[in-house]
Design an enzyme around this catalytic site. Structure first.
Site, PDB file in Angstrom:
ATOM      1  N   GLU A  30       0.819  -1.222   0.000  1.00  0.00           N
ATOM      2  CA  GLU A  30       0.000   0.000   0.000  1.00  0.00           C
ATOM      3  C   GLU A  30       0.850   1.269   0.000  1.00  0.00           C
ATOM      4  OE1 GLU A  30      -3.156  -0.141  -1.188  1.00  0.00           O
ATOM      5  OE2 GLU A  30      -3.623  -1.468   0.488  1.00  0.00           O
ATOM      6  N   HIS A  31       0.443   2.209  -0.837  1.00  0.00           N
ATOM      7  CA  HIS A  31       1.123   3.508  -0.991  1.00  0.00           C
ATOM      8  C   HIS A  31       2.580   3.341  -1.410  1.00  0.00           C
ATOM      9  CE1 HIS A  31      -1.632   6.817   0.163  1.00  0.00           C
ATOM     10  NE2 HIS A  31      -2.322   5.815   0.678  1.00  0.00           N
ATOM     11  N   SER A 120     -13.445   2.263  -7.969  1.00  0.00           N
ATOM     12  CA  SER A 120     -14.563   2.447  -8.908  1.00  0.00           C
ATOM     13  C   SER A 120     -14.206   3.523  -9.938  1.00  0.00           C
ATOM     14  CB  SER A 120     -15.846   2.808  -8.169  1.00  0.00           C
ATOM     15  OG  SER A 120     -15.626   3.904  -7.322  1.00  0.00           O
ATOM     16  N   ASP A 165      -3.805   0.772  -9.609  1.00  0.00           N
ATOM     17  CA  ASP A 165      -5.214   0.458  -9.874  1.00  0.00           C
ATOM     18  C   ASP A 165      -5.457   0.261 -11.358  1.00  0.00           C
ATOM     19  OD1 ASP A 165      -5.197   1.083  -7.250  1.00  0.00           O
ATOM     20  OD2 ASP A 165      -6.311   2.953  -7.430  1.00  0.00           O
ATOM     21  N   TYR A 214      -4.802  11.572   0.938  1.00  0.00           N
ATOM     22  CA  TYR A 214      -3.899  10.834   0.046  1.00  0.00           C
ATOM     23  C   TYR A 214      -2.795  11.781  -0.435  1.00  0.00           C
ATOM     24  CZ  TYR A 214      -2.305   7.840  -3.779  1.00  0.00           C
ATOM     25  OH  TYR A 214      -1.542   7.055  -4.624  1.00  0.00           O
TER      26      TYR A 214
HETATM   27  C1  GLA Z   1      -5.112   4.590  -4.307  1.00  0.00           C
HETATM   28  C2  GLA Z   1      -4.254   5.017  -5.507  1.00  0.00           C
HETATM   29  C3  GLA Z   1      -3.197   3.969  -5.846  1.00  0.00           C
HETATM   30  C4  GLA Z   1      -2.410   3.536  -4.610  1.00  0.00           C
HETATM   31  C5  GLA Z   1      -3.351   3.217  -3.443  1.00  0.00           C
HETATM   32  C6  GLA Z   1      -2.602   2.978  -2.169  1.00  0.00           C
HETATM   33  O1  GLA Z   1      -5.908   3.514  -4.659  1.00  0.00           O
HETATM   34  O2  GLA Z   1      -5.056   5.236  -6.632  1.00  0.00           O
HETATM   35  O3  GLA Z   1      -2.345   4.439  -6.852  1.00  0.00           O
HETATM   36  O4  GLA Z   1      -1.454   4.498  -4.274  1.00  0.00           O
HETATM   37  O5  GLA Z   1      -4.288   4.253  -3.224  1.00  0.00           O
HETATM   38  O6  GLA Z   1      -1.820   1.847  -2.262  1.00  0.00           O
END
Ligand code: GLA
Length: 355
Positions: A30-31, A120, A165, A214
């Site tokens: 994640e991230h 989504s 994503d 974010y």
């Molecule tokens: C969101 C972003 C991704 C990623 C995740 C965290 O979904 O769109 O690019 O950074 O957060 O892992």
């Protein structure tokens, strides 16, 4: 309702093209998709149905069943922080790429909850770009679609996301994971364990990737990159760590998460290949602790949901997606799933099961 039916009802004609695009859940990593890391997202059976007919003028009409309204725009419009921005941006960039020459009528129906961290919005963008590409005579590969979709989010929407994503959604089929190297976009498709269910539970805490949290974490990572002099936070050296530690505790903690999460993702890929699912579970749970304590992207209700998911028998559980709300993902033996889910939801009345 199917998007074809929604299209017919809204525009009184049949759509030219229709498709299904999956959402995604991130198992681990994640991230770190904008920090040089390896990630392990899974394309979902739930997603977005899109029906579309191109137009020869510049008008765009967009219907969504989740908002139950038709928005009328033109390809000259800019983003205005409305749900329709994602479809608008996709049509604008489909024109830039030469897939379309004008606007479109669009109907969208979805089986994905919004604000859940299940992508989504990326599914909508990838779906529209793929439909538009299919209407042109151009051959466009899935990676190019993912890169273009990321541009829609970064440039048109102003969401500074990574590429995870879009790649998961564009490059794999529902039910499959991809081990994605976000530095060079190489990936391996990985089958999921057969006797375990990848459960997704929405915490009932809603969030939007565009709400600023974010972006704040992304900006902190940008400062780290400036301090260490390169973009590969996930593979920084011990000396760079010491430099950071002496500069700022917060930044040190963010970097600690990136480096350790990258290592966990590598180990998780190996654990799945070795069919060692208890090991995968432990790594997921460790990942949650790192997101909670070092990257600081969790909420108390979500921490409690994760803890209870594990106490009730999941081999591992963690917050998934951009953070600050949304879903947890848990790995549960299929034979225990029903009771596990019932007990967990009875302890957390705001939470609900997505998959
Ligand atoms: C969101 C972003 C991704 C990623 C995740 C965290 O979904 O769109 O690019 O950074 O957060 O892992």
């Amino acid at each position: 309702m199917s998007s074809t039916l929604a299209f017919k009802k809204t525009y009184n004609s049949m759509p030219k093209v229709t498709s299904f695009t999956p959402g995604r859940v991130n198992l681990i990593g994640e991230h770190i998709d904008y920090n040089g890391g390896i990630v392990l997202p899974v394309a979902l059976e739930k997603g977005i149905f899109i029906s579309l007919t191109p137009r020869s003028d510049n008008s765009i009409r967009i219907f969504s069943d989740q908002f139950d309204e038709v928005i009328e725009l033109s390809i000259n419009n800019i983003a205005t922080s409305k749900w329709s921005d994602y479809a608008l941006g996709s049509i604008v960039y489909a024109n830039k790429a030469g897939f379309l020459n004008g606007g479109a009528d669009i109907a969208i129906t979805s089986t994905l909850p919004i604000g859940a961290g299940l992508s989504s919005s990326s599914a909508l963008i990838v779906g529209i770009l793929k439909l538009a590409a299919s209407l042109s005579k151009k051959t466009v590969d899935n990676i190019s679609i993912a890169i273009l979709a990321k541009r829609v989010e970064n440039e048109f929407i102003g969401m500074p996301c990574g590429i995870m994503d879009q790649m998961a959604i564009s490059c794999t089929d529902p039910g499959k994971a991809i081990a994605l190297d976000t530095k060079n976009l190489s990936f391996e498709v990985i089958s999921l364990p057969k006797s375990y269910h990848i459960a997704i539970i929405h915490s009932g805490e809603y969030r939007l990737n565009t709400d600023g949290n974010y972006k704040k974490r992304k900006e902190e990572c940008d400062i780290i990159k400036e301090i260490i002099g390169h973009n590969d936070i996930c593979n920084m050296s011990d000396n760079e760590f010491i430099l950071l530690k002496n500069t700022s505790t917060d930044l040190y903690q963010r970097a600690l998460h990136c480096v350790s999460e990258h290592q966990r993702a590598l180990k998780a890929i190996k654990a799945i290949k070795d069919d060692n699912i208890p090991k995968l579970g432990l790594l997921m749970t460790e990942s949650h602790a790192s997101m909670r304590d070092d990257f600081k992207m969790s909420l108390t209700n979500i921490d409690n949901l994760v803890n209870d998911a594990i106490h009730l028998g999941a081999v591992g559980a963690r917050l998934t997606g951009g953070g600050f709300g949304g879903c947890i993902v848990a790995c549960v033996l299929k034979k225990n799933l029903k009771t596990w889910r019932q007990k967990l939801l009875s302890l957390h009345p705001k939470a609900f099961s997505v998959i």
